[in-house]
Design a protein around this motif. Sequence first.
Motif, PDB file in Angstrom:
ATOM      1  N   ASP A 310       0.875  -1.175   0.000  1.00  0.00           N
ATOM      2  CA  ASP A 310       0.000   0.000   0.000  1.00  0.00           C
ATOM      3  C   ASP A 310       0.906   1.216   0.000  1.00  0.00           C
ATOM      4  O   ASP A 310       1.548   1.529   1.004  1.00  0.00           O
ATOM      5  N   GLY A 311       0.982   1.892  -1.143  1.00  0.00           N
ATOM      6  CA  GLY A 311       1.954   2.958  -1.306  1.00  0.00           C
ATOM      7  C   GLY A 311       1.716   4.184  -0.450  1.00  0.00           C
ATOM      8  O   GLY A 311       2.599   5.036  -0.321  1.00  0.00           O
ATOM      9  N   GLY A 312       0.575   4.303   0.177  1.00  0.00           N
ATOM     10  CA  GLY A 312       0.315   5.454   1.023  1.00  0.00           C
ATOM     11  C   GLY A 312       0.136   6.734   0.211  1.00  0.00           C
ATOM     12  O   GLY A 312      -0.049   6.725  -1.005  1.00  0.00           O
ATOM     13  N   ARG A 313       0.244   7.875   0.890  1.00  0.00           N
ATOM     14  CA  ARG A 313       0.049   9.170   0.252  1.00  0.00           C
ATOM     15  C   ARG A 313       1.275  10.045   0.462  1.00  0.00           C
ATOM     16  O   ARG A 313       1.986   9.933   1.472  1.00  0.00           O
ATOM     17  N   ASP A 314       1.520  10.921  -0.519  1.00  0.00           N
ATOM     18  CA  ASP A 314       2.679  11.801  -0.436  1.00  0.00           C
ATOM     19  C   ASP A 314       2.530  12.838   0.670  1.00  0.00           C
ATOM     20  O   ASP A 314       3.531  13.343   1.189  1.00  0.00           O
ATOM     21  N   ASP A 315       1.299  13.180   1.032  1.00  0.00           N
ATOM     22  CA  ASP A 315       1.099  14.208   2.048  1.00  0.00           C
ATOM     23  C   ASP A 315       0.903  13.607   3.435  1.00  0.00           C
ATOM     24  O   ASP A 315       0.168  14.141   4.262  1.00  0.00           O
ATOM     25  N   TRP A 316       1.572  12.484   3.702  1.00  0.00           N
ATOM     26  CA  TRP A 316       1.454  11.866   5.027  1.00  0.00           C
ATOM     27  C   TRP A 316       1.983  12.791   6.117  1.00  0.00           C
ATOM     28  O   TRP A 316       1.582  12.703   7.267  1.00  0.00           O
ATOM     29  N   VAL A 317       2.911  13.694   5.758  1.00  0.00           N
ATOM     30  CA  VAL A 317       3.376  14.706   6.681  1.00  0.00           C
ATOM     31  C   VAL A 317       3.310  16.048   5.958  1.00  0.00           C
ATOM     32  O   VAL A 317       3.748  16.170   4.811  1.00  0.00           O
ATOM     33  N   LYS A 318       2.745  17.058   6.618  1.00  0.00           N
ATOM     34  CA  LYS A 318       2.642  18.369   5.987  1.00  0.00           C
ATOM     35  C   LYS A 318       2.445  19.437   7.063  1.00  0.00           C
ATOM     36  O   LYS A 318       2.012  19.144   8.193  1.00  0.00           O
ATOM     37  N   PHE A 319       2.767  20.651   6.678  1.00  0.00           N
ATOM     38  CA  PHE A 319       2.513  21.803   7.527  1.00  0.00           C
ATOM     39  C   PHE A 319       1.199  22.414   7.074  1.00  0.00           C
ATOM     40  O   PHE A 319       1.058  22.837   5.924  1.00  0.00           O
ATOM     41  N   GLN A 449      12.655  11.323   5.810  1.00  0.00           N
ATOM     42  CA  GLN A 449      13.253  12.314   6.694  1.00  0.00           C
ATOM     43  C   GLN A 449      13.295  13.684   6.025  1.00  0.00           C
ATOM     44  O   GLN A 449      13.066  14.709   6.673  1.00  0.00           O
ATOM     45  N   ARG A 450      13.564  13.690   4.724  1.00  0.00           N
ATOM     46  CA  ARG A 450      13.554  14.967   3.998  1.00  0.00           C
ATOM     47  C   ARG A 450      12.143  15.589   4.034  1.00  0.00           C
ATOM     48  O   ARG A 450      12.003  16.804   4.219  1.00  0.00           O
ATOM     49  N   ASP A 451      11.131  14.736   3.820  1.00  0.00           N
ATOM     50  CA  ASP A 451       9.757  15.256   3.862  1.00  0.00           C
ATOM     51  C   ASP A 451       9.431  15.826   5.234  1.00  0.00           C
ATOM     52  O   ASP A 451       8.819  16.904   5.356  1.00  0.00           O
ATOM     53  N   LEU A 452       9.829  15.121   6.277  1.00  0.00           N
ATOM     54  CA  LEU A 452       9.542  15.580   7.629  1.00  0.00           C
ATOM     55  C   LEU A 452      10.284  16.878   7.940  1.00  0.00           C
ATOM     56  O   LEU A 452       9.714  17.824   8.495  1.00  0.00           O
ATOM     57  N   GLU A 453      11.570  16.941   7.573  1.00  0.00           N
ATOM     58  CA  GLU A 453      12.346  18.157   7.845  1.00  0.00           C
ATOM     59  C   GLU A 453      11.823  19.332   7.031  1.00  0.00           C
ATOM     60  O   GLU A 453      11.847  20.476   7.503  1.00  0.00           O
ATOM     61  N   ARG A 454      11.362  19.074   5.812  1.00  0.00           N
ATOM     62  CA  ARG A 454      10.808  20.154   5.001  1.00  0.00           C
ATOM     63  C   ARG A 454       9.566  20.753   5.692  1.00  0.00           C
ATOM     64  O   ARG A 454       9.406  21.980   5.748  1.00  0.00           O
ATOM     65  N   ALA A 455       8.729  19.883   6.213  1.00  0.00           N
ATOM     66  CA  ALA A 455       7.543  20.378   6.926  1.00  0.00           C
ATOM     67  C   ALA A 455       7.938  21.138   8.184  1.00  0.00           C
ATOM     68  O   ALA A 455       7.359  22.181   8.509  1.00  0.00           O
ATOM     69  N   LEU A 456       8.954  20.628   8.898  1.00  0.00           N
ATOM     70  CA  LEU A 456       9.403  21.317  10.104  1.00  0.00           C
ATOM     71  C   LEU A 456      10.034  22.666   9.769  1.00  0.00           C
ATOM     72  O   LEU A 456       9.866  23.639  10.507  1.00  0.00           O
ATOM     73  N   ASP A 457      10.765  22.732   8.654  1.00  0.00           N
ATOM     74  CA  ASP A 457      11.350  24.006   8.236  1.00  0.00           C
ATOM     75  C   ASP A 457      10.259  25.030   7.911  1.00  0.00           C
ATOM     76  O   ASP A 457      10.401  26.214   8.214  1.00  0.00           O
ATOM     77  N   GLU A 458       9.194  24.553   7.262  1.00  0.00           N
ATOM     78  CA  GLU A 458       8.095  25.466   6.958  1.00  0.00           C
ATOM     79  C   GLU A 458       7.485  26.024   8.239  1.00  0.00           C
ATOM     80  O   GLU A 458       7.181  27.224   8.328  1.00  0.00           O
ATOM     81  N   GLU A 459       7.326  25.166   9.228  1.00  0.00           N
ATOM     82  CA  GLU A 459       6.773  25.652  10.487  1.00  0.00           C
ATOM     83  C   GLU A 459       7.741  26.619  11.169  1.00  0.00           C
ATOM     84  O   GLU A 459       7.328  27.638  11.729  1.00  0.00           O
ATOM     85  N   GLN A 460       9.055  26.321  11.116  1.00  0.00           N
ATOM     86  CA  GLN A 460      10.033  27.208  11.734  1.00  0.00           C
ATOM     87  C   GLN A 460      10.029  28.577  11.063  1.00  0.00           C
ATOM     88  O   GLN A 460      10.102  29.612  11.725  1.00  0.00           O
ATOM     89  N   ALA A 461       9.962  28.587   9.727  1.00  0.00           N
ATOM     90  CA  ALA A 461       9.906  29.865   9.015  1.00  0.00           C
ATOM     91  C   ALA A 461       8.650  30.636   9.384  1.00  0.00           C
ATOM     92  O   ALA A 461       8.676  31.870   9.527  1.00  0.00           O
ATOM     93  N   HIS A 462       7.573  29.923   9.540  1.00  0.00           N
ATOM     94  CA  HIS A 462       6.325  30.564   9.934  1.00  0.00           C
ATOM     95  C   HIS A 462       6.453  31.188  11.320  1.00  0.00           C
ATOM     96  O   HIS A 462       5.998  32.309  11.562  1.00  0.00           O
ATOM     97  N   ILE A 463       7.090  30.468  12.236  1.00  0.00           N
ATOM     98  CA  ILE A 463       7.266  30.982  13.594  1.00  0.00           C
ATOM     99  C   ILE A 463       8.148  32.234  13.591  1.00  0.00           C
ATOM    100  O   ILE A 463       7.875  33.209  14.294  1.00  0.00           O
TER     101      ILE A 463
END
Length: 945
Positions: A310-319, A449-463
Amino acid sequence: MYKRRLAFLLSMLLLLSLAAAPLPQKSVTYERYDVDIDIQADGSLHVAETYQIRFEGEFHTGFAEIPLDYVTDVVNVQVWEGDRPYHSGGYGPGTYSVDRESDAIYVEWEYEPTSGTEVRTFTVKYWVLGGLWVYPDGDRLSWTAVPDDRSGIPVEAGRVTVHLPRPVSSADLWFQSYRTETRAEVFDGQTVVFEALAPIPDGTPLEIEVGFPHGLTAATVQDWQRAIDEGRTVYHWQALDVDMTIAPDGRLTVTEEHTLAVDEGYLYHGYREIPWLYLDQITDVEVWEGERAFEFSTDPCEYCYVVEEDGGRDDWVKFDGTQVVIREDQVGSTLVEWAFPPLEAGDSATFRLSYTVLGAVRVFTDGQEIAWSAVFADRDVDVGTASARLHLPPGVNTGDVTVEGGTTTVQPDGTLQVTHDGPVPAGEAWSVRIRLPTGATTAEKPDWQRDLERALDEEQAHIEAERRAAVSRARWQLALGMLGFLLPILGLAGVLVAWYLWGRDRPAPLVAEYLTEPPSDLPPGIVAYLVDEKPTVKGVLADLLHLATLGLISVDLRKQDFTITLNWGKKIGKEEVVRVAGGEVTLGEHERTLFNRLVEILVGKGRVTSFSRIRRDFTLILPTVYEQMGEAATQYFSMLPGKARRRWNWAGQRVIIAAGVLAAVMVCLSSSLGWVVYAPPAGLAVVGLMLMGISRWMPQRTTLGVEEAERWRAFRRYLKNLKRYGDLEAAQAVLDRYFPYAVALDVEKVVLRQAEEMGARAPVWMVPVAVEVGAATAAEAERRRRRKVRLSNIVGTVKGLGTAKAEPPRAAKVRPALAEHPVEADLSLDGLANSLGRSLDRASRSLGSLLDAAVGEVEPSPFQVVVGGAGEATKITWDVGTSMMKILGDILETSSSGGGGGGYSGSRRSRSFRSSSWSSSSRSSWSPSRSSSRRSGGGGRRGFR
């Protein structure tokens, strides 16, 4: 002529003889019921049922219902009569039809109608697929050859013949019949014949079982057998050992070794579901038992396995604009399912599941890390022992590695052995975390890990952006906040000044310590209005008792539901008075309205009735009574209390509306300055709330009202201390004459208790007496005219803010005098005080609750939320007033990740194939709707008509 008469007589005799002859009887009997079962090498059954039928009378149709219980399917149905085959489809003799239902095959054929006594032979042939029970220690045919439901037709003789694919040693062959006594014989090592020793009556079946060595046929376990066997299977997981090899490039090779033991029943297959949470992919899946490798197959078979992804979804992690959201149910997964020959009770086996994990190594600036659930949580069987062996990458020393999760020992070959302390309970996971030095592998950051860090970076920039904006708007927020803080303080000062000027009563001089008689002839309801600053149910109830002291009604409070007796049955006009001992009494307008309403109600219901029967009718007049009481109390207030409260309440509401308008204007600034822009509107709203809150204290008594209220408080002090200031005669006078004022001043319980202690008798107004009502005398009319003039002067003085002189008090006139106390009222008050007090309380509460319900003041229902999931529902209830933040906090639950799931047939989670390919290819029409204790195939219904 004679011959004609003779012929006619003979004809009539012949007709009469034919009419008197009995009708021919219809019956049918199985002279023989023989069944031939030929077991094929592929495990299918070729069944031929031969019926030798003796018919008595006319019959033309036969049928056979063949159940699909404990078989996979029934196909290739044929019908023969002797050596002549019938044709499928069509109508008429020599044809047959086959109808497939959900749980049976229905065969019906038509033959040439019988007449008289005939014997015919029919054969029904069909093939049975998946009709054998398959086990490692031997396979079995269990078949109901002759069904019990034969439409009432007996069997005179029957035989069942079973043919095996090839000869079998007698030591490896066993057979038995049930429900019908038979003689069983074996011929040539592969034919078993069961011969019925006696006729088989209707309702009795003939069941047979033949067991033979496993492997004699190619039959495999069918779904219906698997479902039955797995329903009673119990097994335990002796050990789950995991071997993990970390390759130089960061790939992780995992080998899970499952050691099982069967306690009851059979095991047929196992599965393992591995979620892709914090990894990229699972590849190179293999399954082994010992040294035997399983083969990949899209169809279920022994020593086969299937893999589904089950390939899952690309947006499993997002900001999502405010926070990082991780959807563990959308990461994807790998499902591995394998089948094997049945394991029965007492057997044990070890299965190895091997696979390669891509992206298992987490790459950080200060090192690398692997976190793995060696024992997954999604299982319902305990694991006896659990361990994990770690093979480190070349060049990495064990001293540079940190392992968490269990007891770690270094093995002679340089591997690390991690052992769990004790069993791992069902539903719990066991994880191992390995910390490696930087550069231990050449692995790059995995995609997840890249997907997760990208989402975390977006949140950090937002903060960070929010922080910079917060600095620029801090001054504005401070200024607006100070304004919002000052407005309530200034508003509070203004509200206090307003109360002091327009709401505070003028200080009144102390009239006396106490007064022994009512200071004026004000009706009790107006006294309650004057003291409480509003019309009350207590005031209306006091006026009701005042009518009783005047003799117009009698009120008996001795029962739980007090009764009212109407002594005067006519309405009282505006110019009429009540003549009592000592003079004439003119009813107030609201008292007259109250009494006339009682007359309307009681004349229709009877002059004596309980209060509960008239309660609802009585309350309909209360709004009018309240309004008239307010008009009568006008002289005592600068503005009627209700009107004063509404005026100041409306002033507060207007201030709140202004605050709302200001808040709407501030909306355009809220995005840049934040919530503080609402501080000035909030401060203004607080001022409005203060005005609304203080409105209850804004009614202001006139000088006349202050003095009158003070005199009535002096009389209240006398009533509260009746035992101290008065004697028995005074106590009896209070009960007979002034008790309505005790109710109006809310001291009726104290008065009753003291009067009882002083030995007073029951109030005289509890006994019906005669009363006289008529036109006022000239003296009373003149007194009423003068009183009206004085009242108009008083009202004019109040409106001009002058000082009005109070009308001198006039003694209230009641009936009768103490010396005229009726014999019927000569009741001791002992034990009645509490009863009278409770009756008054019940009446007050009853009227009050009815009025509250009429205006919508009903206690609200508690706040409820239903939380559903996994087929269950939970109701959570909060008290009214619970904050919304508290409610949200109770509803939200934290999610947890695990190592997926796994198990074997026999567990609650694994009683059918989980993979879509295997589950779709192994469906059968098995249904246990008519299963017997031995769960045999065949049977059903047979018949002729």
